[in-house]
Write a protein that holds these residues in place. Structure first.
Motif, PDB file in Angstrom:
ATOM      1  N   PHE A 111      11.572 -27.589  49.614  1.00  0.00           N
ATOM      2  CA  PHE A 111      12.913 -27.176  50.018  1.00  0.00           C
ATOM      3  C   PHE A 111      13.862 -27.189  48.824  1.00  0.00           C
ATOM      4  O   PHE A 111      13.760 -28.014  47.917  1.00  0.00           O
ATOM      5  N   ARG A 112      14.813 -26.275  48.917  1.00  0.00           N
ATOM      6  CA  ARG A 112      15.849 -26.185  47.895  1.00  0.00           C
ATOM      7  C   ARG A 112      17.092 -25.583  48.532  1.00  0.00           C
ATOM      8  O   ARG A 112      16.993 -24.669  49.350  1.00  0.00           O
ATOM      9  N   GLU A 113      18.258 -26.097  48.149  1.00  0.00           N
ATOM     10  CA  GLU A 113      19.514 -25.564  48.668  1.00  0.00           C
ATOM     11  C   GLU A 113      20.155 -24.681  47.599  1.00  0.00           C
ATOM     12  O   GLU A 113      20.298 -25.090  46.433  1.00  0.00           O
ATOM     13  N   VAL A 114      20.525 -23.456  48.003  1.00  0.00           N
ATOM     14  CA  VAL A 114      21.084 -22.480  47.067  1.00  0.00           C
ATOM     15  C   VAL A 114      22.325 -21.863  47.679  1.00  0.00           C
ATOM     16  O   VAL A 114      22.567 -21.967  48.892  1.00  0.00           O
ATOM     17  N   LEU A 115      23.127 -21.213  46.832  1.00  0.00           N
ATOM     18  CA  LEU A 115      24.307 -20.488  47.278  1.00  0.00           C
ATOM     19  C   LEU A 115      24.021 -18.991  47.178  1.00  0.00           C
ATOM     20  O   LEU A 115      23.584 -18.492  46.148  1.00  0.00           O
ATOM     21  N   LEU A 116      24.251 -18.269  48.276  1.00  0.00           N
ATOM     22  CA  LEU A 116      24.004 -16.828  48.334  1.00  0.00           C
ATOM     23  C   LEU A 116      25.288 -16.118  48.724  1.00  0.00           C
ATOM     24  O   LEU A 116      26.111 -16.643  49.484  1.00  0.00           O
ATOM     25  N   GLY A 117      25.422 -14.868  48.225  1.00  0.00           N
ATOM     26  CA  GLY A 117      26.594 -14.074  48.557  1.00  0.00           C
ATOM     27  C   GLY A 117      27.398 -13.767  47.315  1.00  0.00           C
ATOM     28  O   GLY A 117      27.107 -14.230  46.207  1.00  0.00           O
ATOM     29  N   GLN A 118      28.414 -12.992  47.498  1.00  0.00           N
ATOM     30  CA  GLN A 118      29.273 -12.605  46.394  1.00  0.00           C
ATOM     31  C   GLN A 118      30.240 -13.730  46.056  1.00  0.00           C
ATOM     32  O   GLN A 118      30.522 -14.615  46.872  1.00  0.00           O
ATOM     33  N   ALA A 119      30.747 -13.708  44.845  1.00  0.00           N
ATOM     34  CA  ALA A 119      31.683 -14.736  44.394  1.00  0.00           C
ATOM     35  C   ALA A 119      32.893 -14.787  45.317  1.00  0.00           C
ATOM     36  O   ALA A 119      33.456 -13.769  45.672  1.00  0.00           O
ATOM     37  N   GLY A 120      33.272 -15.996  45.701  1.00  0.00           N
ATOM     38  CA  GLY A 120      34.393 -16.179  46.627  1.00  0.00           C
ATOM     39  C   GLY A 120      33.956 -16.200  48.063  1.00  0.00           C
ATOM     40  O   GLY A 120      34.711 -16.618  48.927  1.00  0.00           O
ATOM     41  N   GLY A 121      32.766 -15.711  48.378  1.00  0.00           N
ATOM     42  CA  GLY A 121      32.277 -15.724  49.758  1.00  0.00           C
ATOM     43  C   GLY A 121      30.876 -16.262  49.868  1.00  0.00           C
ATOM     44  O   GLY A 121      30.112 -15.839  50.728  1.00  0.00           O
ATOM     45  N   GLN A 122      30.503 -17.127  48.952  1.00  0.00           N
ATOM     46  CA  GLN A 122      29.155 -17.676  48.946  1.00  0.00           C
ATOM     47  C   GLN A 122      28.992 -18.736  50.032  1.00  0.00           C
ATOM     48  O   GLN A 122      29.939 -19.450  50.390  1.00  0.00           O
ATOM     49  N   GLU A 123      27.746 -18.796  50.557  1.00  0.00           N
ATOM     50  CA  GLU A 123      27.414 -19.773  51.585  1.00  0.00           C
ATOM     51  C   GLU A 123      26.184 -20.552  51.155  1.00  0.00           C
ATOM     52  O   GLU A 123      25.349 -20.075  50.389  1.00  0.00           O
ATOM     53  N   ALA A 124      26.086 -21.775  51.686  1.00  0.00           N
ATOM     54  CA  ALA A 124      24.946 -22.625  51.369  1.00  0.00           C
ATOM     55  C   ALA A 124      23.773 -22.276  52.274  1.00  0.00           C
ATOM     56  O   ALA A 124      23.932 -22.106  53.490  1.00  0.00           O
ATOM     57  N   TRP A 125      22.593 -22.154  51.654  1.00  0.00           N
ATOM     58  CA  TRP A 125      21.365 -21.868  52.388  1.00  0.00           C
ATOM     59  C   TRP A 125      20.325 -22.915  52.012  1.00  0.00           C
ATOM     60  O   TRP A 125      20.310 -23.423  50.898  1.00  0.00           O
ATOM     61  N   ARG A 126      19.467 -23.198  52.989  1.00  0.00           N
ATOM     62  CA  ARG A 126      18.347 -24.106  52.737  1.00  0.00           C
ATOM     63  C   ARG A 126      17.077 -23.261  52.745  1.00  0.00           C
ATOM     64  O   ARG A 126      16.760 -22.611  53.761  1.00  0.00           O
ATOM     65  N   VAL A 127      16.367 -23.243  51.638  1.00  0.00           N
ATOM     66  CA  VAL A 127      15.229 -22.348  51.447  1.00  0.00           C
ATOM     67  C   VAL A 127      13.957 -23.181  51.274  1.00  0.00           C
ATOM     68  O   VAL A 127      13.955 -24.177  50.527  1.00  0.00           O
ATOM     69  N   TYR A 128      12.922 -22.744  51.989  1.00  0.00           N
ATOM     70  CA  TYR A 128      11.613 -23.367  51.838  1.00  0.00           C
ATOM     71  C   TYR A 128      10.707 -22.417  51.070  1.00  0.00           C
ATOM     72  O   TYR A 128      10.521 -21.254  51.457  1.00  0.00           O
ATOM     73  N   TYR A 129      10.137 -22.878  49.955  1.00  0.00           N
ATOM     74  CA  TYR A 129       9.228 -22.093  49.114  1.00  0.00           C
ATOM     75  C   TYR A 129       7.807 -22.593  49.306  1.00  0.00           C
ATOM     76  O   TYR A 129       7.560 -23.812  49.377  1.00  0.00           O
ATOM     77  N   ASP A 130       6.868 -21.588  49.382  1.00  0.00           N
ATOM     78  CA  ASP A 130       5.449 -21.919  49.539  1.00  0.00           C
ATOM     79  C   ASP A 130       4.630 -20.903  48.719  1.00  0.00           C
ATOM     80  O   ASP A 130       5.086 -19.776  48.465  1.00  0.00           O
TER      81      ASP A 130
END
Length: 448
Positions: A111-130
């Motif tokens: 798992f890794r938490e990343v920010l997605l979206g355009q600058a000023g409107g980014q949201e936190a996402w939790r991503v699972y990599y396999d």
């Protein structure tokens, strides 16, 4: 502050505090469980994609005209979940419409938490990599963290509403319960407040178990106060009765002095007046001493061993003039070496008074040359004299207040042996009177 106010203050502060702590714990548990649930779903989805990878064509799912836009009943949306697959060259081989935003991280699993979206409107996402097929494919499954927060808040709101509504109701119920629970206390206090000053009867009626020790203690206190008041009334009545005779005699002697015409008659009347004053003074002293003994016996807590040799020495020193005048013979016998003479926990001063009254009684009512024997044994103390003794009927009344055997010529108040009995009782001792043969009196003092 009253007991009721204290309880209510404690409940009014404690109940919301406990409620907030329970709410915080429930929120923490809900976040933990929902995170665990969604993390598990992400892992399972990644595993399912990995199992179908050999059959997956290279395409971008978002380009299909049949992309679903349905919403579930809980408010979740397809764009809240992202899926992407890369080949070993790092090319995006498959994704849903939003999955193209997911960053690729070569060789990462977990798992890794990343920010997605355009600058000023980014949201936190939790991503699972396999990874699959020895690194040939890399799979990413992402979920918007805001979806989890919304679910937790919706869940807590559904629980918080009823609690906010019921909390005032709960406080009102607790208020009524406290007032009802403390009603017996109010009734008890109101009943005691209505009592008159001379009403010392026991508190009657059923009481809660918690109040039972208090009511028992109150009843015992009332009983002790009642006994003390009865004792004081009896003492006052007896004192008034006993003082009436010497005061009347004193008045008569003074009248004789006033009316006497000749000097011898006047001198005889003055002598009788002096003797009457001496008897009155002795009676008053005995009454005061009796009151002191009663007061001491109610408040004293005797805790030190009585030093009987020192007590005997003090008593014989105090009575020496009377012993010399009566030409009395006094013997004192102690137990064999190694044995403690009559061990008693008490007060030396009052035990001296006890023994002095016994010796004084034997000297006062015994004939000249009377023999007095003091015997200290391991379990008792014995005082014997060779005086005239008393009858069996008189023996039963010895120790009663103001009682004197009939025919006594010596002045006295009838309080000496009564004082002895009360001092002994205050030390937990028992007094017994016996007739000696052929004549005399024996006083035995032992543990009760």
């Amino acid at each position: 502050m009253s007991l009721q106010k204290r309880l209510l203050l404690f409940l009014l502060i404690g109940t919301p505090l406990v409620w907030l702590l329970a709410l915080g714990f429930a929120y923490w548990r809900a976040v933990d469980e929902i995170n665990e649930l969604f993390d598990t779903e992400q892992v399972r989805l990644a595993q399912q994609i990995r199992a179908t990878l050999p059959d997956v064509p290279v395409q971008v799912a978002g380009s299909s005209s049949t992309t679903a836009t349905l919403k579930d009943k809980g408010g979740a949306e397809p764009e809240d979940l992202l899926i992407a697959v890369w080949d070993e060259a790092g090319r995006l081989t498959w994704s849903d419409r939003e999955g193209v935003q997911l960053p690729r991280t070569s060789g990462l699993t977990g798992f890794r938490e990343v920010l997605l979206g355009q600058a000023g409107g980014q949201e936190a996402w939790r991503v699972y990599y396999d990874t699959a097929q020895q690194g040939r494919w890399q799979i990413a499954v992402g979920q918007r963290l805001g979806e989890r927060d919304e679910l937790v808040l919706d869940l807590m709101a559904s629980q918080l509403g009823p609690w906010l509504i019921l909390l005032p109701v709960l406080l009102v119920i607790m208020l009524a319960g406290v007032r009802r629970a403390l009603a017996p206390v109010r009734q008890l206090s109101e009943g005691l407040a209505r009592r008159s000053a001379d009403d010392l009867g026991a508190v009657q009626g059923p009481v809660p178990q918690e109040l039972s020790p208090l009511v028992t203690a109150l009843n015992q206190l009332f009983q002790r106060v009642q006994q003390a008041m009865q004792h004081e009334r009896q003492l006052t009545a007896d004192a008034a009765h006993e003082l009436r005779t010497p005061l009347a005699a004193l008045r008569a002697h003074l009248e004789v002095v006033q009316l006497a015409q000749q000097e011898p008659a006047r001198q005889q009347a003055l002598k009788q007046t002096t003797q009457a004053l001496d008897r009155l003074n002795h009676l008053l002293n005995q009454l005061l001493l009796s009151a002191r003994v009663d007061n001491w016996s109610r408040i004293s807590t005797a805790q030190q061993p009585v030093n009987w040799p020192q007590v005997v020495e003090q008593v014989l020193s105090d009575c020496l003039p009377q012993i010399t005048r009566r030409q009395a013979d006094i013997e004192c016998h102690w137990p064999t070496q190694g044995q403690t003479p009559f061990p008693v926990q008490g007060d030396d001063t009052w035990c001296s008074l006890l023994l002095r009254n016994l010796v004084d009684n034997a000297l006062r009512y015994g004939p000249p040359g009377v023999k007095i024997t003091l015997r200290f044994e391991p379990t008792r103390m014995v005082v014997e004299d060779t005086g005239p003794g008393v009858t069996d009927e008189e023996l039963k009344r010895l120790g009663d207040r103001f009682y004197r055997p009939v025919g006594q010529q010596e002045p006295g108040s009838g309080l000496g042996l009564s004082i002895v009995k009360r001092i002994a009782e205050s030390h937990g001792l028992k007094v017994r009177f016996e007739a000696c043969q052929p004549h005399g009196l024996r006083v035995l003092i032992s543990s009760a």
